[in-house]
Design a protein around this motif. Structure first.
Motif, PDB file in Angstrom:
ATOM      1  N   THR A  13      20.674 -20.187   9.784  1.00 56.30           N
ATOM      2  CA  THR A  13      20.702 -19.576   8.450  1.00 56.30           C
ATOM      3  C   THR A  13      19.592 -18.539   8.332  1.00 56.30           C
ATOM      4  N   PHE A  14      19.829 -17.533   7.481  1.00 58.77           N
ATOM      5  CA  PHE A  14      18.860 -16.474   7.198  1.00 58.77           C
ATOM      6  C   PHE A  14      18.764 -16.336   5.684  1.00 58.77           C
ATOM      7  N   ASP A  15      17.553 -16.439   5.179  1.00 61.62           N
ATOM      8  CA  ASP A  15      17.324 -16.358   3.731  1.00 61.62           C
ATOM      9  C   ASP A  15      16.339 -15.245   3.419  1.00 61.62           C
ATOM     10  N   ALA A  16      16.396 -14.745   2.203  1.00 62.01           N
ATOM     11  CA  ALA A  16      15.483 -13.683   1.753  1.00 62.01           C
ATOM     12  C   ALA A  16      14.808 -14.117   0.460  1.00 62.01           C
ATOM     13  N   ALA A  17      13.538 -13.746   0.316  1.00 62.33           N
ATOM     14  CA  ALA A  17      12.782 -14.048  -0.901  1.00 62.33           C
ATOM     15  C   ALA A  17      11.750 -12.945  -1.122  1.00 62.33           C
ATOM     16  N   ALA A  18      11.625 -12.494  -2.367  1.00 60.83           N
ATOM     17  CA  ALA A  18      10.692 -11.408  -2.699  1.00 60.83           C
ATOM     18  C   ALA A  18       9.438 -11.992  -3.333  1.00 60.83           C
ATOM     19  N   TYR A  19       8.272 -11.492  -2.915  1.00 58.92           N
ATOM     20  CA  TYR A  19       6.990 -12.016  -3.406  1.00 58.92           C
ATOM     21  C   TYR A  19       6.162 -10.964  -4.126  1.00 58.92           C
ATOM     22  N   GLY A  20       6.691  -9.783  -4.313  1.00 56.83           N
ATOM     23  CA  GLY A  20       5.996  -8.762  -5.090  1.00 56.83           C
ATOM     24  C   GLY A  20       4.725  -8.278  -4.429  1.00 56.83           C
ATOM     25  N   GLU A  21       3.728  -7.954  -5.256  1.00 62.62           N
ATOM     26  CA  GLU A  21       2.457  -7.423  -4.760  1.00 62.62           C
ATOM     27  C   GLU A  21       1.650  -8.533  -4.081  1.00 62.62           C
ATOM     28  N   ASP A  22       1.146  -8.228  -2.925  1.00 65.28           N
ATOM     29  CA  ASP A  22       0.462  -9.260  -2.114  1.00 65.28           C
ATOM     30  C   ASP A  22      -1.042  -9.221  -2.359  1.00 65.28           C
ATOM     31  N   TRP A  23      -1.472  -9.734  -3.517  1.00 67.87           N
ATOM     32  CA  TRP A  23      -2.906  -9.759  -3.820  1.00 67.87           C
ATOM     33  C   TRP A  23      -3.641 -10.779  -2.955  1.00 67.87           C
ATOM     34  N   ASP A  24      -2.992 -11.885  -2.635  1.00 68.36           N
ATOM     35  CA  ASP A  24      -3.646 -12.888  -1.776  1.00 68.36           C
ATOM     36  C   ASP A  24      -3.919 -12.304  -0.394  1.00 68.36           C
ATOM     37  N   GLY A  25      -2.932 -11.615   0.143  1.00 67.15           N
ATOM     38  CA  GLY A  25      -3.139 -10.971   1.445  1.00 67.15           C
ATOM     39  C   GLY A  25      -4.206  -9.897   1.375  1.00 67.15           C
ATOM     40  N   PHE A  26      -4.221  -9.146   0.269  1.00 71.74           N
ATOM     41  CA  PHE A  26      -5.233  -8.112   0.065  1.00 71.74           C
ATOM     42  C   PHE A  26      -6.638  -8.727   0.081  1.00 71.74           C
ATOM     43  N   LYS A  27      -6.828  -9.802  -0.669  1.00 72.17           N
ATOM     44  CA  LYS A  27      -8.136 -10.464  -0.735  1.00 72.17           C
ATOM     45  C   LYS A  27      -8.571 -10.984   0.634  1.00 72.17           C
ATOM     46  N   LYS A  28      -7.648 -11.584   1.357  1.00 67.28           N
ATOM     47  CA  LYS A  28      -7.965 -12.141   2.674  1.00 67.28           C
ATOM     48  C   LYS A  28      -8.405 -11.040   3.641  1.00 67.28           C
ATOM     49  N   LEU A  29      -7.678  -9.914   3.647  1.00 69.59           N
ATOM     50  CA  LEU A  29      -8.028  -8.818   4.553  1.00 69.59           C
ATOM     51  C   LEU A  29      -9.381  -8.210   4.189  1.00 69.59           C
ATOM     52  N   GLU A  68     -11.878  -9.805   2.702  1.00 71.17           N
ATOM     53  CA  GLU A  68     -12.905 -10.778   3.091  1.00 71.17           C
ATOM     54  C   GLU A  68     -13.211 -10.701   4.577  1.00 71.17           C
ATOM     55  N   GLU A  69     -12.205 -10.436   5.378  1.00 73.31           N
ATOM     56  CA  GLU A  69     -12.380 -10.413   6.831  1.00 73.31           C
ATOM     57  C   GLU A  69     -12.850  -9.060   7.351  1.00 73.31           C
ATOM     58  N   SER A  70     -12.949  -8.065   6.478  1.00 71.26           N
ATOM     59  CA  SER A  70     -13.277  -6.702   6.896  1.00 71.26           C
ATOM     60  C   SER A  70     -14.778  -6.428   6.831  1.00 71.26           C
ATOM     61  N   ASN A  71     -15.134  -5.248   7.304  1.00 68.43           N
ATOM     62  CA  ASN A  71     -16.522  -4.761   7.207  1.00 68.43           C
ATOM     63  C   ASN A  71     -16.615  -3.590   6.239  1.00 68.43           C
ATOM     64  N   ILE A  72     -15.722  -3.539   5.289  1.00 71.58           N
ATOM     65  CA  ILE A  72     -15.683  -2.427   4.329  1.00 71.58           C
ATOM     66  C   ILE A  72     -16.958  -2.431   3.481  1.00 71.58           C
ATOM     67  N   PRO A  73     -17.620  -1.275   3.319  1.00 68.57           N
ATOM     68  CA  PRO A  73     -18.752  -1.195   2.389  1.00 68.57           C
ATOM     69  C   PRO A  73     -18.289  -1.560   0.978  1.00 68.57           C
ATOM     70  N   ASP A  81      -7.161   1.365   5.744  1.00 67.50           N
ATOM     71  CA  ASP A  81      -7.350   0.197   6.616  1.00 67.50           C
ATOM     72  C   ASP A  81      -6.681  -1.084   6.126  1.00 67.50           C
ATOM     73  N   ILE A  82      -6.496  -1.222   4.837  1.00 67.93           N
ATOM     74  CA  ILE A  82      -6.029  -2.496   4.290  1.00 67.93           C
ATOM     75  C   ILE A  82      -4.585  -2.432   3.791  1.00 67.93           C
ATOM     76  N   LEU A  83      -4.291  -1.498   2.918  1.00 62.43           N
ATOM     77  CA  LEU A  83      -2.987  -1.486   2.258  1.00 62.43           C
ATOM     78  C   LEU A  83      -1.810  -1.374   3.216  1.00 62.43           C
ATOM     79  N   PRO A  84      -1.880  -0.587   4.321  1.00 62.15           N
ATOM     80  CA  PRO A  84      -0.727  -0.504   5.226  1.00 62.15           C
ATOM     81  C   PRO A  84      -0.328  -1.856   5.827  1.00 62.15           C
ATOM     82  N   GLN A  85      -1.304  -2.770   5.965  1.00 64.32           N
ATOM     83  CA  GLN A  85      -1.003  -4.076   6.559  1.00 64.32           C
ATOM     84  C   GLN A  85      -0.222  -4.988   5.616  1.00 64.32           C
ATOM     85  N   LEU A  86      -0.129  -4.588   4.323  1.00 65.57           N
ATOM     86  CA  LEU A  86       0.543  -5.413   3.324  1.00 65.57           C
ATOM     87  C   LEU A  86       1.979  -4.976   3.059  1.00 65.57           C
TER      88      LEU A  86
END
Length: 556
Positions: free
Chosen positions: A263-279, A281-286, A321-326
């Motif tokens: 089976t193949f299913d689809a689900a939309a999660y909108g804007e990925d703020w959790d992913g944004f925060k994680k990236l 936190e892991e970055s060296n951005i000033p 550096d961040i937004l393209p990964q989301l």
């Protein structure tokens, strides 16, 4: 060991002295009229001491007015003897401060007698050694009167390892495995690019799906496409974009895996703020701390987006550096793997135990009843995985076999690796089993588990506080405490349908206290049929002293 009753026996070495002294002569000749008894006649271990009450009655015209008598209770056994505290008595004309016995009316006294417990004295005789001196002479023994036979050690019958704690395994019969890959998109686009679809992680996902589909004991649940948008545009637009990405991602991967029936299913999660925060936190951005502060201060997506855009210099870095990964659809394939059956696990512990995982070993040990088997499995787990749970549980299996020293070493090893209430409880229990009550209290004092509370009740039992013990024990150990309290009916009720040799042995002790020798023999025979050590134990048990040497006892 038997000692003959020696009432009125005069020491040979003092014969001439006594024959010339009217004080000694009269008290010695009439010694048979002195009545002595102990209550109870069968001494009992209570805590760490043996206690009884001794009563001695002197008839009228017996006690010489100028005599002083010393009555010393003594436990006599094959390997030695233990003397208790003597009692001093005096005639009416003696100017000391002892208990006065009237010449005309006689008298009596009752003395609480206490001995420190010595296991060698279980089949001892408690005797009263009576010594007399007249005026200023020396004490001369004029009689030895046996008043009690043997020590009841029911208290020691408790199962000290009944409340050891096993540390749990994390074994799961069905394990879920998964593989994920990110299908990347250009900004504001939901179109799947061929280069993105040929990425290495997409290929790994395909391999995973095909492998799990063919694997034994595995059920492929399917592939889910989760669409996301980077949080740098209007919320409504990003919600629609994430929905389109999930659909195109689902369509693309289903075509790639068209040969796989799943089976193949689809689900939309909108804007990925959790992913944004994680990236971030892991970055060296000033100024990343400033970005994270904005996220924590504002819950609204619109406010967050506006504040981040206002930091123009920082936003340029984020945009690069961040937004393209989301901008992605996350593809997740899951499968349920069913593990070995109980029978297969037990068989593996015998044929190839090291092929099992730690959790499989810990669980497999719970499937066997024999403690030697349990110990073997837990030892293998400890040796291979060096896990504190394995050491703790190995110690439990050893303790259940009576190997307290090795069990203690395993508990201590586990404690050196992890602080856990189960380990502390077990260290307390093993200390109690070895007779170290103060040490047991230290380990158990701060614990509130069911096992720890029961072990605290066992501490009370070991200290002779039977009324406290009965409030915290159940089953066999409750029966032991009730019997120590003299509550025979309650002890029998607590035993219920217990069918182990220890329960049969306790029933035999209860029967002896009820005067039922036939019942005692029957229960000893039942216990002996289950454990070959029962007869040797009973032969050293003063509870059965009246049976020792009888044909019925010898035939057990």
């Amino acid at each position: 060991m038997k000692r003959l009753v020696k009432v009125g026996a005069i020491l040979t070495v003092m014969a001439l002295t006594l024959s010339s002294c009217n004080c000694y002569n009269k008290m010695t000749k009439a010694i048979d009229d002195v009545k002595a008894s102990a209550n109870p006649e069968l001494l009992s271990l209570k805590g760490s001491t043996v206690n009884t009450d001794v009563t001695v009655n002197f008839p009228a015209k017996y006690f010489h007015k100028k005599a002083v008598m010393r009555v010393t209770p003594v436990l006599v056994f094959d390997e030695g003897e233990i003397a208790g505290t003597p009692k001093y008595l005096q005639g009416e004309k003696v100017k000391d401060n002892y208990t006065v016995i009237s010449r005309s009316f006689g008298g009596s006294y009752t003395q609480a007698v206490t001995f420190p417990y010595d296991p060698r004295a279980d089949l001892s005789t408690m005797e009263l050694r009576i010594e007399v001196k007249c005026k200023s002479g020396d004490f001369v023994r004029i009689a030895t009167i046996p008043v009690a036979q043997g020590i009841s050690t029911v208290q020691n019958s408790a199962d000290w390892t009944a409340y050891l704690s096993i540390m749990p395994d994390n074994f799961k019969r069905v394990t879920t495995v998964s593989e994920s890959a990110d299908l990347m998109y250009l900004i504001n686009s939901a179109q799947v690019r061929p280069t993105a679809l040929n990425a290495e992680d997409i290929k790994l996902l395909e391999d995973f799906v095909r492998t799990q589909k063919e694997a034994e004991r595995t059920e492929l649940e399917g592939v889910q496409a989760k669409g996301y948008a980077s949080p740098d545009g209007p919320v409504k637009f990003n919600d629609e974009l994430s929905r389109n990405r999930s659909n195109t991602g689902k369509e693309a991967i289903s075509k790639k895996l068209s040969d796989v029936n799943t089976t193949f299913d689809a689900a939309a999660y909108g804007e990925d703020w959790d992913g944004f925060k994680k990236l971030v936190e892991e970055s060296n951005i000033p100024d990343k701390n400033l970005i994270l502060q904005v996220l924590s201060m504002h819950s609204s997506s619109v406010q967050r987006d506006q504040e981040i855009h206002n930091m123009s210099q920082v936003f340029e870095v984020l945009k690069r550096d961040i937004l393209p990964q989301l901008r992605r659809t996350q593809l997740v394939a899951t499968a349920n793997v069913t593990g070995k059956t109980d029978e297969e696990l037990v068989a593996a512990t015998k044929s190839n135990i090291n092929s099992l995982s730690l959790e499989e070993m810990l669980f497999a040990a719970t499937l066997v009843d024999d403690n030697a088997d349990k110990a073997r499995i837990y030892k293998a787990a400890a040796d291979q995985y060096n896990d504190p749970r394995a050491y703790n549980n190995y110690g439990v299996a050893l303790a259940k076999q009576g190997n307290y020293e090795d069990a203690k070493r395993q508990f201590e090893r586990a404690a050196g690796m992890q602080s856990a209430p189960e380990i502390s409880n077990n260290l307390g229990a093993i200390a109690l089993a070895q007779g170290n009550i103060d040490e047991a209290k230290r380990y158990l004092s701060a614990l509130n588990s069911t096992d720890a509370q029961a072990n605290k009740a066992l501490v009370a039992l070991a200290e002779g506080d039977y009324s406290t013990a009965v409030r915290g024990l159940k089953g066999y150990n409750l029966a032991v405490a009730e019997l120590c309290n003299g509550n025979l009916s309650a002890a029998k009720t607590a035993l219920g349908n217990y069918n182990c040799p220890c329960a049969d042995y306790l029933r035999a002790q209860i029967a002896m206290r009820e005067g039922d020798s036939t019942g005692a023999i029957a229960n000893l025979r039942n216990a002996s049929s289950k454990c070959d050590k029962v007869k040797a134990r009973a032969a050293r048990d003063a509870e059965f002293r009246r049976l020792h040497g009888t044909p019925e006892f010898d035939a057990i």
